[in-house]
Enzyme design. Structure first.
Site, PDB file in Angstrom:
ATOM      1  N   SER A   1      -6.438 -11.763  -4.011  1.00 56.50           N
ATOM      2  CA  SER A   1      -6.366 -10.297  -3.935  1.00 56.50           C
ATOM      3  C   SER A   1      -7.741  -9.650  -4.005  1.00 56.50           C
ATOM      4  O   SER A   1      -8.654 -10.149  -4.664  1.00 56.50           O
ATOM      5  CB  SER A   1      -5.518  -9.752  -5.086  1.00 56.50           C
ATOM      6  OG  SER A   1      -4.273 -10.367  -5.088  1.00 56.50           O
TER       7      SER A   1
ATOM      8  N   GLU B   1       3.689 -21.116  -5.609  1.00 55.11           N
ATOM      9  CA  GLU B   1       3.589 -20.111  -6.668  1.00 55.11           C
ATOM     10  C   GLU B   1       4.942 -19.477  -6.934  1.00 55.11           C
ATOM     11  O   GLU B   1       5.334 -19.277  -8.061  1.00 55.11           O
ATOM     12  CB  GLU B   1       2.583 -19.022  -6.257  1.00 55.11           C
ATOM     13  CG  GLU B   1       2.509 -17.877  -7.267  1.00 55.11           C
ATOM     14  CD  GLU B   1       1.517 -16.773  -6.897  1.00 55.11           C
ATOM     15  OE1 GLU B   1       0.936 -16.827  -5.804  1.00 55.11           O
ATOM     16  OE2 GLU B   1       1.348 -15.866  -7.720  1.00 55.11           O
TER      17      GLU B   1
ATOM     18  N   SER C   1       4.969  -7.893  -5.134  1.00 53.17           N
ATOM     19  CA  SER C   1       5.640  -6.767  -5.801  1.00 53.17           C
ATOM     20  C   SER C   1       7.134  -6.737  -5.426  1.00 53.17           C
ATOM     21  O   SER C   1       7.552  -7.330  -4.424  1.00 53.17           O
ATOM     22  CB  SER C   1       4.973  -5.449  -5.399  1.00 53.17           C
ATOM     23  OG  SER C   1       5.278  -5.172  -4.047  1.00 53.17           O
TER      24      SER C   1
HETATM   25  C1  LIG Z   1      -1.036  -9.574 -14.009  1.00 57.36           C
HETATM   26  C2  LIG Z   1      -1.497  -9.840 -12.614  1.00 57.36           C
HETATM   27  C3  LIG Z   1      -2.055 -11.057 -12.308  1.00 57.36           C
HETATM   28  C4  LIG Z   1      -2.507 -11.325 -11.017  1.00 57.36           C
HETATM   29  N1  LIG Z   1      -3.116 -12.529 -10.762  1.00 57.36           N
HETATM   30  C5  LIG Z   1      -3.680 -12.728  -9.543  1.00 57.36           C
HETATM   31  C6  LIG Z   1      -4.464 -13.903  -9.297  1.00 57.36           C
HETATM   32  O1  LIG Z   1      -4.630 -14.756 -10.159  1.00 57.36           O
HETATM   33  N2  LIG Z   1      -5.049 -14.034  -8.087  1.00 57.36           N
HETATM   34  C7  LIG Z   1      -4.886 -13.112  -7.096  1.00 57.36           C
HETATM   35  O2  LIG Z   1      -5.428 -13.309  -6.009  1.00 57.36           O
HETATM   36  N3  LIG Z   1      -4.149 -11.986  -7.292  1.00 57.36           N
HETATM   37  C8  LIG Z   1      -3.571 -11.778  -8.504  1.00 57.36           C
HETATM   38  N4  LIG Z   1      -2.832 -10.622  -8.724  1.00 57.36           N
HETATM   39  C9  LIG Z   1      -2.752  -9.615  -7.670  1.00 57.36           C
HETATM   40  C10 LIG Z   1      -1.372  -9.418  -7.076  1.00 57.36           C
HETATM   41  O3  LIG Z   1      -1.053 -10.458  -6.199  1.00 57.36           O
HETATM   42  C11 LIG Z   1      -1.376  -8.032  -6.386  1.00 57.36           C
HETATM   43  O4  LIG Z   1      -1.534  -7.067  -7.404  1.00 57.36           O
HETATM   44  C12 LIG Z   1      -0.104  -7.786  -5.627  1.00 57.36           C
HETATM   45  O5  LIG Z   1      -0.040  -8.613  -4.498  1.00 57.36           O
HETATM   46  C13 LIG Z   1       0.015  -6.300  -5.165  1.00 57.36           C
HETATM   47  O6  LIG Z   1      -1.136  -5.895  -4.510  1.00 57.36           O
HETATM   48  P1  LIG Z   1      -1.919  -4.564  -4.940  1.00 57.36           P
HETATM   49  O7  LIG Z   1      -2.117  -4.599  -6.423  1.00 57.36           O
HETATM   50  O8  LIG Z   1      -3.135  -4.463  -4.081  1.00 57.36           O
HETATM   51  O9  LIG Z   1      -0.942  -3.366  -4.619  1.00 57.36           O
HETATM   52  P2  LIG Z   1      -0.681  -2.713  -3.187  1.00 57.36           P
HETATM   53  O10 LIG Z   1      -0.475  -3.778  -2.173  1.00 57.36           O
HETATM   54  O11 LIG Z   1      -1.759  -1.707  -2.924  1.00 57.36           O
HETATM   55  O12 LIG Z   1       0.694  -1.988  -3.425  1.00 57.36           O
HETATM   56  C14 LIG Z   1       0.796  -0.730  -4.097  1.00 57.36           C
HETATM   57  C15 LIG Z   1       2.248  -0.312  -4.082  1.00 57.36           C
HETATM   58  O13 LIG Z   1       2.716  -0.140  -2.727  1.00 57.36           O
HETATM   59  C16 LIG Z   1       3.839  -0.970  -2.477  1.00 57.36           C
HETATM   60  N5  LIG Z   1       3.787  -1.488  -1.110  1.00 57.36           N
HETATM   61  C17 LIG Z   1       2.719  -2.077  -0.510  1.00 57.36           C
HETATM   62  N6  LIG Z   1       3.051  -2.451   0.746  1.00 57.36           N
HETATM   63  C18 LIG Z   1       4.358  -2.116   0.940  1.00 57.36           C
HETATM   64  C19 LIG Z   1       5.279  -2.244   2.022  1.00 57.36           C
HETATM   65  N7  LIG Z   1       4.908  -2.825   3.155  1.00 57.36           N
HETATM   66  N8  LIG Z   1       6.534  -1.796   1.848  1.00 57.36           N
HETATM   67  C20 LIG Z   1       6.916  -1.214   0.686  1.00 57.36           C
HETATM   68  N9  LIG Z   1       6.086  -1.049  -0.372  1.00 57.36           N
HETATM   69  C21 LIG Z   1       4.823  -1.488  -0.256  1.00 57.36           C
HETATM   70  C22 LIG Z   1       3.750  -2.090  -3.482  1.00 57.36           C
HETATM   71  O14 LIG Z   1       5.000  -2.666  -3.749  1.00 57.36           O
HETATM   72  C23 LIG Z   1       3.185  -1.376  -4.703  1.00 57.36           C
HETATM   73  O15 LIG Z   1       4.210  -0.723  -5.405  1.00 57.36           O
HETATM   74  C24 LIG Z   1      -2.356 -10.348 -10.003  1.00 57.36           C
HETATM   75  C25 LIG Z   1      -1.781  -9.105 -10.315  1.00 57.36           C
HETATM   76  C26 LIG Z   1      -1.357  -8.841 -11.595  1.00 57.36           C
HETATM   77  C27 LIG Z   1      -0.774  -7.493 -11.889  1.00 57.36           C
END
Ligand SMILES: Cc1cc2nc3c(=O)[nH]c(=O)nc-3n(C[C@H](O)[C@H](O)[C@H](O)COP(=O)(O)OP(=O)(O)OC[C@H]3O[C@@H](n4cnc5c(N)ncnc54)[C@H](O)[C@@H]3O)c2cc1C
Length: 406
Positions: free
Chosen positions: A132, A247, A384
């Site tokens: 990410s 995963e 998510s």
């Molecule tokens: C505790 C924790 C640990 C993590 N560990 C890792 C790790 O070790 N390595 C790593 O690489 N990543 C890690 N992550 C990252 C995680 O994979 C991302 O947070 C996740 O994929 C969501 O991406 P984002 O945070 O950029 O949110 P965004 O993608 O920006 O999403 C924001 C909101 O919009 C919604 N949304 C986005 N696109 C759509 C769509 N097409 N349709 C409907 N709704 C949508 C999402 O559901 C969310 O509610 C971690 C995250 C957390 C919270």
């Protein structure tokens, strides 16, 4: 309904139980009974015990240091460990063994397998996952970390975020853009990077609970040798997606054991506080019980597919939705049971920000409050809830694809 696995499986279960009885103290009642500051040492020594027994990567072939167990034996092992309240490895093994190790066995070159697999198992190398970025989470294909070939090495510039256990790792598997002119999913490579270099900076992120389990990782002219690409240059998307299958699918078989243990603890808390006669609390406890039972049957469904040789596919999204949304609901209930005590949490805290508190943990208010806070992230990480629902809609139910913007 109480399905059994058959006599051969029972014999293997006896063997695992004998192993646990031999290796754990006689009065063992779960890792949650240890004071929080003793957990790390216990996990380190327990990891060594598992390493020596070949149980860290039980499904891997013996030639790679695994135990060569059948699918059913692996499930029995995981179930018995969950029942005994012991971990199946150390804090970075989900990344090193489950995700990267499994991926290397499929996509890695012979040199990569020979070099990395033994070091992952021995604990010499500890890994984290660099997928990410601030502008690429759900839409991972939009990632911007650049890797440019300069002679015989890649030079990396950019940033990753939410890197769990990155502060405990010395290696990161990372997705980088290696062809900025190609369509976005076709210009990505999967690179293995040593973090012990000046070009890598790890900055911990403070969580709502006050702990720091994940990080930002900055790359400033960081380097990795040219051959540290897994699965071919610009083929990283396919590698990345197969890793996500490991995963997302893994927890299905043991989720209900852990969540049932946690729920039993909540029943006790409600009893201690005289709330089991309150119809609103009883109703919600019964709802939680029903959800854990559904998870149990979902787990059996996944197990049946696993035993038939299928890796978790899009229906792993159902499992992810179930446990993450359930866990938010049950911990919200715990706060209502604690009442005002939830405002001044005290006692033993969970030792990890992921999942239920350690098996056998006391019913401290800090255990429940911190688990409640940690569950806020559960519907975000590993995909998510909205994304999981899209997967279920499009790939399980076959509904029309969501419209793409613009
Ligand atoms: C505790 C924790 C640990 C993590 N560990 C890792 C790790 O070790 N390595 C790593 O690489 N990543 C890690 N992550 C990252 C995680 O994979 C991302 O947070 C996740 O994929 C969501 O991406 P984002 O945070 O950029 O949110 P965004 O993608 O920006 O999403 C924001 C909101 O919009 C919604 N949304 C986005 N696109 C759509 C769509 N097409 N349709 C409907 N709704 C949508 C999402 O559901 C969310 O509610 C971690 C995250 C957390 C919270």
């Amino acid at each position: 309904m109480n399905p059994t696995y058959g006599p051969e499986a029972d014999a293997y279960r006896d063997k695992v139980q004998a192993f646990l009885a031999e290796k754990l103290p006689t009065d063992w009642a779960g890792i949650g009974t240890l004071p929080g500051d003793e957990v790390r040492d216990f996990v380190a020594s327990w990891r060594t015990t598992l390493y020596e027994a070949g149980y860290l990567a039980p499904g891997w072939p013996v030639e790679y240091g695994g135990a060569g167990l059948s699918a059913l034996e692996q499930v029995i092992l995981a179930e018995e460990f969950a029942r005994a309240g012991v971990p199946t490895g150390g804090p970075n093994d989900g990344f090193g063994i489950q995700m990267l190790g499994n991926t290397l066995l499929v996509w890695g070159s012979e040199e990569q397998k020979r070099h990395y697999i033994p070091r992952i198992l021995s604990g010499e190398d500890t890994w984290c996952q660099g997928y990410s970025e601030p502008n690429a989470g759900s839409d991972l294909g939009g990632l911007g970390l650049r890797a440019d070939l300069d002679g015989d090495q890649w030079v990396l510039n950019g940033q990753k975020i939410w890197t769990s256990a990155g502060h405990l790792a010395d290696h990161i598997f990372t997705l980088a853009r290696t062809d900025p002119d190609a369509p976005k999913h076709k210009g990505i490579s999967f690179l293995l990077v040593d973090m012990r270099q000046p070009g890598i900076e790890v900055r911990p992120i403070k969580m709502i609970s006050g702990e720091s389990e994940f990080n930002e990782v900055f790359y400033t002219d960081a380097v990795t040798p040219k051959h540290e690409v897994v699965g071919g240059v610009n083929n990283g998307w396919a590698v990345a997606m197969s890793l996500l299958g490991y995963e997302r699918g893994a927890a299905a078989a043991t989720n209900s054991i852990r969540y049932q243990g946690e729920l039993d603890r909540l029943f006790l808390l409600a009893k201690e506080r005289g709330l089991t006669e309150d119809p609103r609390i009883r109703q919600r406890l019964a709802w939680c019980y029903g959800k854990v039972q559904i998870m149990r049957y979902l787990g059996m469904r996944t197990l049946t597919q696993f035993l038939a040789g299928h890796q978790p596919g899009p229906d792993a999204a159902i499992t992810k939705l179930y446990w993450s949304e359930y866990h938010q609901a049950v911990t919200e209930l715990s706060l209502d049971i604690l009442g005002a005590d939830a405002l001044v949490p005290s006692g033993r805290k969970p030792t990890s920000a992921f999942g239920a508190d350690d098996a056998g943990a006391p019913n401290s208010s800090a255990s429940w409050v911190d688990t409640f806070l940690n569950t806020r992230a559960a519907t975000i990480y590993a995909g998510s809830s909205q994304i999981q629902r899209n997967i279920v809609g499009e790939m399980v139910l076959g509904l029309p694809k969501e419209p793409k913007p613009g």
